[in-house]
Design an enzyme around this catalytic site. Sequence first.
Site, PDB file in Angstrom:
ATOM      1  CD  GLU A   1       7.719 -33.848   5.580  1.00  0.00           C
ATOM      2  OE1 GLU A   1       7.020 -33.373   4.654  1.00  0.00           O
ATOM      3  OE2 GLU A   1       7.523 -34.981   6.057  1.00  0.00           O
TER       4      GLU A   1
ATOM      5  CD  GLN B   1       8.764 -40.094  10.619  1.00  0.00           C
ATOM      6  OE1 GLN B   1       8.223 -40.626   9.655  1.00  0.00           O
ATOM      7  NE2 GLN B   1       8.124 -39.786  11.730  1.00  0.00           N
ATOM      8  CG  PHE B   2      13.730 -41.529   7.389  1.00  0.00           C
ATOM      9  CD1 PHE B   2      14.774 -42.449   7.424  1.00  0.00           C
ATOM     10  CD2 PHE B   2      12.575 -41.830   8.082  1.00  0.00           C
ATOM     11  CE1 PHE B   2      14.659 -43.633   8.124  1.00  0.00           C
ATOM     12  CE2 PHE B   2      12.442 -43.017   8.791  1.00  0.00           C
ATOM     13  CZ  PHE B   2      13.491 -43.922   8.807  1.00  0.00           C
ATOM     14  CG  ASP B   3      17.996 -39.552   4.650  1.00  0.00           C
ATOM     15  OD1 ASP B   3      17.004 -40.069   4.102  1.00  0.00           O
ATOM     16  OD2 ASP B   3      18.879 -40.201   5.244  1.00  0.00           O
TER      17      ASP B   3
ATOM     18  CG  PHE C   1      10.595 -38.636   4.416  1.00  0.00           C
ATOM     19  CD1 PHE C   1      10.450 -38.950   3.073  1.00  0.00           C
ATOM     20  CD2 PHE C   1      10.619 -39.668   5.334  1.00  0.00           C
ATOM     21  CE1 PHE C   1      10.318 -40.271   2.655  1.00  0.00           C
ATOM     22  CE2 PHE C   1      10.490 -40.981   4.923  1.00  0.00           C
ATOM     23  CZ  PHE C   1      10.336 -41.289   3.587  1.00  0.00           C
TER      24      PHE C   1
ATOM     25  N   PRO D   1      10.540 -31.688   1.114  1.00  0.00           N
ATOM     26  CG  PRO D   1       8.588 -32.905   1.554  1.00  0.00           C
ATOM     27  CD  PRO D   1      10.090 -32.975   1.667  1.00  0.00           C
TER      28      PRO D   1
ATOM     29  CG  HIS E   1      13.329 -44.883   4.508  1.00  0.00           C
ATOM     30  ND1 HIS E   1      12.482 -45.158   3.476  1.00  0.00           N
ATOM     31  CD2 HIS E   1      12.545 -44.552   5.560  1.00  0.00           C
ATOM     32  CE1 HIS E   1      11.226 -45.015   3.893  1.00  0.00           C
ATOM     33  NE2 HIS E   1      11.237 -44.648   5.146  1.00  0.00           N
TER      34      HIS E   1
HETATM   35  C1  LIG Z   1       7.092 -36.644   2.841  1.00  0.00           C
HETATM   36  C2  LIG Z   1       7.137 -37.711   3.877  1.00  0.00           C
HETATM   37  N1  LIG Z   1       7.270 -37.377   5.170  1.00  0.00           N
HETATM   38  C3  LIG Z   1       7.376 -38.323   6.116  1.00  0.00           C
HETATM   39  C4  LIG Z   1       7.324 -39.648   5.797  1.00  0.00           C
HETATM   40  C5  LIG Z   1       7.511 -40.706   6.864  1.00  0.00           C
HETATM   41  N2  LIG Z   1       6.261 -41.453   7.047  1.00  0.00           N
HETATM   42  C6  LIG Z   1       6.056 -42.645   6.449  1.00  0.00           C
HETATM   43  S1  LIG Z   1       4.519 -43.220   6.696  1.00  0.00           S
HETATM   44  C7  LIG Z   1       4.093 -41.905   7.627  1.00  0.00           C
HETATM   45  C8  LIG Z   1       2.682 -41.779   8.124  1.00  0.00           C
HETATM   46  C9  LIG Z   1       1.694 -41.798   7.003  1.00  0.00           C
HETATM   47  O1  LIG Z   1       0.415 -41.644   7.482  1.00  0.00           O
HETATM   48  P1  LIG Z   1      -0.842 -41.625   6.494  1.00  0.00           P
HETATM   49  O2  LIG Z   1      -0.622 -40.671   5.390  1.00  0.00           O
HETATM   50  O3  LIG Z   1      -2.052 -41.425   7.329  1.00  0.00           O
HETATM   51  O4  LIG Z   1      -0.854 -43.071   5.845  1.00  0.00           O
HETATM   52  P2  LIG Z   1      -0.968 -44.485   6.587  1.00  0.00           P
HETATM   53  O5  LIG Z   1       0.374 -44.816   7.122  1.00  0.00           O
HETATM   54  O6  LIG Z   1      -1.972 -44.340   7.661  1.00  0.00           O
HETATM   55  O7  LIG Z   1      -1.371 -45.433   5.536  1.00  0.00           O
HETATM   56  C10 LIG Z   1       5.182 -41.030   7.765  1.00  0.00           C
HETATM   57  C11 LIG Z   1       5.167 -39.797   8.558  1.00  0.00           C
HETATM   58  C12 LIG Z   1       7.190 -39.961   4.430  1.00  0.00           C
HETATM   59  N3  LIG Z   1       7.139 -41.240   4.012  1.00  0.00           N
HETATM   60  N4  LIG Z   1       7.094 -38.998   3.499  1.00  0.00           N
END
Ligand SMILES: Cc1ncc(C[n+]2csc(CCOP(=O)(O)OP(=O)(O)O)c2C)c(N)n1
Lengths: 366, 342
Positions: B72, B94-96, B98, B101, B141
């Site tokens: 982010e 993506q969400f509040d 998140f 950062p 979330h």
């Molecule tokens: C700081 C942050 N940004 C965005 C999200 C939303 N989000 C949840 S899971 C995900 C993808 C994660 O991908 P990865 O790190 O490859 O892990 P995987 O889901 O493949 O286990 C995102 C973007 C989050 N949880 N935390």
Amino acid sequence: MTVLDQPVWHPRTEPAPLLPDAEPYRVLGTPQARTLEPGLLTELYGRLVRGRRYNRQATALTKQGRLAVYPSSTGQEACQIAAALALRPQDWIFPSYRDTLAVVARGVDPVQVLTLLRGDWHSGYDSRACHVAPLSTPLATQLPHAVGLAHAARLQGDDVVALAMVGDGGTSEGDFHEALNFAAVWRAPVVFFVQNNGFAISVPLAKQTAAPSFAHKAVGYGMPGRLVDGNDAAAVHEVLTEAVRQAREGGGPTLVEAVTYRIEAHTNADDAGRYRDDAEVEAWRDRDPIALLEQELRARGLFDESLVSEVEDDAERMAADLRDRMNEDPALDPMDLFAHVYAEPTPQLREQAEMLRAELDAEAGS
Amino acid sequence: MTTALATARATARKPATMAQALNRALRDALADDPSVHLLGEDIGTLGGVFRITDGLAKEFGDSRCTDTPLAEAGILGTAVGMAMYGLRPVVEMQFDAFAYPAFEQLVSHVSRMRNRTRGELPLPLTIRVPYGGGIGGVEHHSDSSEAYYLHTPGLHVVTPATVADAYGLLRAAIASDDPVIFLEPKRLYWSKADWSPDAPDEVPGIGQAVVRRPGRSATLITYGPSVPVCLEAAEAAEADGWDLEVLDLRSLMPFDDETLTASVRRTGRAVVVHESAGFGGAGAEIAARVTERCFHHLEAPVLRVTGFDIPYPPPMLERHHLPSVDRILDAVARLQWDEGGA
Ligand SMILES: Cc1ncc(C[n+]2csc(CCOP(=O)(O)OP(=O)(O)O)c2C)c(N)n1
């Protein structure tokens, strides 16, 4: 002393190459597999089967409305189980939100692991007692915590290693960089474990990184990077165990990248058809981590009726117990909203708690 | 078919969701202005986890609607650079929770670039943040983060409560030469209204509040996800003889003192409603402004109905946390009415 006497870069003198694996390290299906202890093979097999059953049961619970959401680690069981088995009781694990299997394999009650996703409380287990940090939803933010904890343990003279788990997507966050740099500078006893499962929700690897591998990133921090086949339970177990040993012996941190694949959608709420082909998923089924273990067990004459039924009975018992206990409504106390915000509730929180108490009493009375 | 008929058909109002209106606003902005670029996690092929960018990468290409790496601070930081070079980035968090950062970029650069550079480097960028609770979301979330943004001078903070406003305010945010935090109440994403994408309702620019329901007894001052709750409370209050006015602020910065003051001077009583924590929240600012401007018209202290001063609770307990119709009516009842009601 002149300014030129100050080193401005550090020539590496250690003979050990920082990047020993030209391709993902494998054990199963290679001659080396024959040297594996039968006990380890059967244990890995039993735990992977049980892990997959757990994922299936948890996904079923979302359909029954017992879980708000579930991110399945089907296809990644070898990584999950090996992570737990590589650690000793005093070591800590810092899981990411998808790492429920690793936490269960560590010995945490399967129901407590799911409270977050059931929605009755955020973290449902006693982190201090089981040496498992809360499942981290804000990605990569738990990585510096792992470094700090391992550093603190060493300052206190304790023999503790921290295993920090992150996905391929999470490696893009700034916290990933900062954690690795701190760990390397402090030579903290940490193992960073990247499960590269090909996707961050819908975003494929190619949009996440231009590095040849995540293991390569270790070199820039001055720590070894290992690349391992994440579907080969024996290989992941060996590499993580070795990295933990090195950390314990004062050799500093290691970054381990396991190459694997997320077989299911991101969560039950996601529609993977929008961004990937079934054919790709099918191709990965040929490298199914459970099937790879089964092949090895068969080749060694260890895969018999009694093993299969024992493992399956165990997995079914676990699933039945999980289902039964998750089908009970959790005990909820709305007054818990005000507990544990601070060590002592503030006067304002006490006031707000009184208001809620009065509302609940009125609700009960009417 | 006559032209009039064709026009009538094209502008026919049909039920549309807030998500559809937001999608249309982004699409129209991309079509109208080649400098508009969307950046975010999963906004391309997937169309965003809430599908707000559905179809846009396909229509406008990956370079106009880009799936970024998962970072982010990186998203917002690169958007700053793009804006410095004359583009008009629209980023999605993506969400509040998140968006946190990216806080460093927001506070240290986005909010003050214009000021630091004496207006040489304005940052025309929009930061879309799905926010708020009530959707059964697990930890991280459901945050309502508006107070952090409000307390950062240099940022506009806007939040729609209706389908028409979602379109109009997002277009205005993207057109603005200042950075706008565009807070999308995620539990209203699927709320519906009759709306015509080809003849969207006129919505005044950023900074104007609107009376959603006129009334004489007291003003409910609110915004975003709490607007429908207040409207429901106003309906319910009729039975008790209260005729409540509901004021939707729409924009928390700039702040429309004028509309608010006029309303409270008329009704003489006010309750502020929002779901984020009360202490140090937007409601504190609003109550202070009302008191400063309407003191001699007030029949009772300005009251607040807000979320508790706690971390956002788990889904099974969130209903106890969120402002409810009953809590709003309880507050209205405490507005020092004479014997015999309103
Ligand atoms: C700081 C942050 N940004 C965005 C999200 C939303 N989000 C949840 S899971 C995900 C993808 C994660 O991908 P990865 O790190 O490859 O892990 P995987 O889901 O493949 O286990 C995102 C973007 C989050 N949880 N935390």
